[in-house]
Write an enzyme that holds these catalytic residues in place. Sequence first.
Site, PDB file in Angstrom:
ATOM      1  CG  ASP A 292      -1.819  -1.118   1.357  1.00 30.83           C
ATOM      2  OD1 ASP A 292      -2.122  -1.715   0.316  1.00 30.83           O
ATOM      3  OD2 ASP A 292      -2.248  -1.423   2.486  1.00 30.83           O
TER       4      ASP A 292
HETATM    5  N1  URA Z   1      -1.181  -5.901   3.863  1.00 29.57           N
HETATM    6  C1  URA Z   1      -1.667  -4.652   3.907  1.00 29.57           C
HETATM    7  O1  URA Z   1      -2.715  -4.398   4.505  1.00 29.57           O
HETATM    8  N2  URA Z   1      -0.993  -3.692   3.274  1.00 29.57           N
HETATM    9  C2  URA Z   1       0.175  -3.898   2.642  1.00 29.57           C
HETATM   10  O2  URA Z   1       0.770  -2.973   2.101  1.00 29.57           O
HETATM   11  C3  URA Z   1       0.667  -5.222   2.612  1.00 29.57           C
HETATM   12  C4  URA Z   1      -0.033  -6.196   3.231  1.00 29.57           C
END
Ligand code: URA
Length: 231
Positions: free
Chosen positions: A104
């Site tokens: 993310d």
């Molecule tokens: N899980 C998440 O919620 N975000 C990420 O960036 C990676 C795994």
Amino acid sequence: MKNRLSKILASNGVASRRKCEELIFGGKVTVNGEVILKPQHMVDISKDNISVDGNKIQKVEGKVYYILNKPRGFVCSHDKERFKNIVIDLFPTKYRLFTVGRLDKDTTGLVLVTNDGHLSHKVIHPSSEVQKEYLVKTNLDILPEQLEKISQGVSIDRCFVKPQKVVKVRKNTLKITLKEGKKHEVRKLVEQTGQQVQELQRIRIGNLRLGNLEIGHYKEVSLQDLDPIFE
Ligand code: URA
């Protein structure tokens, strides 16, 4: 680096070594405009202009693998129109690189970056069982029942996912190990308990650890470093 002409032709996809020698003996190969009749003639593909039947030989790109400590605010996407800060822009441009899976925008930590599409598929696919480990900081102290709930899993897109391992390392810090990579999986696991994720960092993929790699920095790794199964 200099190498034998026949070897350079073969390793850059012209034909087999024997066929390349025949092309050279047949006067089909030029180096910097001059016909070369000896397979053992030494050339440097990065500097010399090598042609077969008038067609210039392009260097075949090798496979490269990097680990990056992704900074917050960077996206794992190629869409330059939509996003200002793109992970791939942190890398040299000579390779056609992409990230293996995504983190993310607000997540930091380990991202594998490569030009090897085959590997990318293997790492992302849940059947590969390559572990991904995350360090999560929450806004409040984590209660035993919340820890239990996270360990029990969560439903995402009508698919039930359960972490492989959940360990409380401090009052408001967890280590969560997953083998699949559903969108926002860690956030959903944690936020179903009412906790808010304040910081999320990926610290391991397979055998690759973030270690003390500085934020925004990357280093080249080998396939073997990633996981012996990819040798
Ligand atoms: N899980 C998440 O919620 N975000 C990420 O960036 C990676 C795994």
